[in-house]
Design an enzyme around this catalytic site. Structure first.
Site, mmCIF file in Angstrom:
data_model
loop_
_atom_site.group_PDB
_atom_site.id
_atom_site.type_symbol
_atom_site.label_atom_id
_atom_site.label_comp_id
_atom_site.label_asym_id
_atom_site.label_seq_id
_atom_site.Cartn_x
_atom_site.Cartn_y
_atom_site.Cartn_z
ATOM 1 N N ASP A 193 0.846 -1.187 0.000
ATOM 2 C CA ASP A 193 0.000 0.000 0.000
ATOM 3 C C ASP A 193 0.878 1.232 0.000
ATOM 4 O OD1 ASP A 193 -2.368 1.412 -0.113
ATOM 5 O OD2 ASP A 193 -2.795 1.275 2.029
ATOM 6 N N GLY A 194 0.350 2.291 -0.557
ATOM 7 C CA GLY A 194 1.008 3.589 -0.547
ATOM 8 C C GLY A 194 0.039 4.623 -0.033
ATOM 9 N N GLU A 239 2.394 3.917 -4.236
ATOM 10 C CA GLU A 239 1.826 2.583 -4.519
ATOM 11 C C GLU A 239 2.845 1.748 -5.299
ATOM 12 O OE1 GLU A 239 -0.914 1.347 -3.332
ATOM 13 O OE2 GLU A 239 -2.273 3.004 -2.925
ATOM 14 N N ASP A 256 -4.031 -2.590 -3.399
ATOM 15 C CA ASP A 256 -5.328 -1.924 -3.510
ATOM 16 C C ASP A 256 -5.283 -0.848 -4.593
ATOM 17 O OD1 ASP A 256 -3.919 0.153 -2.301
ATOM 18 O OD2 ASP A 256 -5.213 0.255 -0.534
ATOM 19 N N HIS A 276 -9.129 -0.245 2.548
ATOM 20 C CA HIS A 276 -9.901 0.240 3.702
ATOM 21 C C HIS A 276 -11.191 -0.540 3.910
ATOM 22 C CE1 HIS A 276 -6.985 3.452 3.631
ATOM 23 N NE2 HIS A 276 -7.304 3.689 2.373
ATOM 24 N N ASP A 290 -1.236 -0.250 5.044
ATOM 25 C CA ASP A 290 -1.683 1.134 5.148
ATOM 26 C C ASP A 290 -1.098 1.778 6.403
ATOM 27 O OD1 ASP A 290 -3.510 3.380 4.295
ATOM 28 O OD2 ASP A 290 -4.348 2.963 6.282
#
Length: 151
Positions: A13-14, A51, A73, A127, A137
């Site tokens: 994740d970024g 990302e 994501d 999320h 995250d």
């Protein structure tokens, strides 16, 4: 990839505070029940770059060619790697709108790293309670805080 094959799982994740702004990335690598976490930050960047950096840094940690399952994501990363890249390369890094591809430097690096492995690309909604995505995250957001502390 069949389920019976040993696979390195990479979750990424970024995040970015502002876009552009200070950004961070997080990745979780899992192989044979062992988990490793990595993270990093940049003082001025974009969410898409973070990302991508999450996947790049995770792939850089691999010491030999592997079967890899990347879970992100980011549709930008997944679609870039599975759909858009061949056209960009064919058109000399120009997108379908006849504009230069953004983040070409990272796409080229990601492409070079991905050629060393057999990669399955997977997307997960961010999320939404996916445990590994939530952890990545948190790593990315923590990296932003570190970056902000260094400014």
């Amino acid at each position: 990839m069949s389920e019976a094959e040993e696979v390195v799982e990479i979750f990424t994740d970024g995040a970015c505070r502002g876009n552009p702004g200070p950004g961070g990335y997080g990745a979780l690598l899992r192989f044979r029940g062992v988990t490793r976490e990595i993270s990093g930050c940049e003082k001025m960047t974009t969410n898409n770059r973070m990302e991508m950096m999450a996947v790049i840094e995770a792939l850089r940690t691999l010491k030999r060619p592997c079967r890899v399952r990347v879970v992100t994501d980011s549709n930008y990363v997944k679609q870039g790697m599975t759909e858009w890249l061949p056209g960009w390369i064919r058109r000399n890094w120009v997108n379908s709108l006849k504009q230069p591809v953004k983040n070409r430097d990272l796409w080229e690096e990601l492409l070079a790293l991905s050629r060393q492995h057999r990669i399955e690309w997977n997307w997960v909604r961010g999320h939404c309670g996916h445990p590994e995505n939530e952890r990545c995250d948190a790593l990315a957001r923590s990296a932003i805080e570190e970056c902000l502390g260094k400014i």
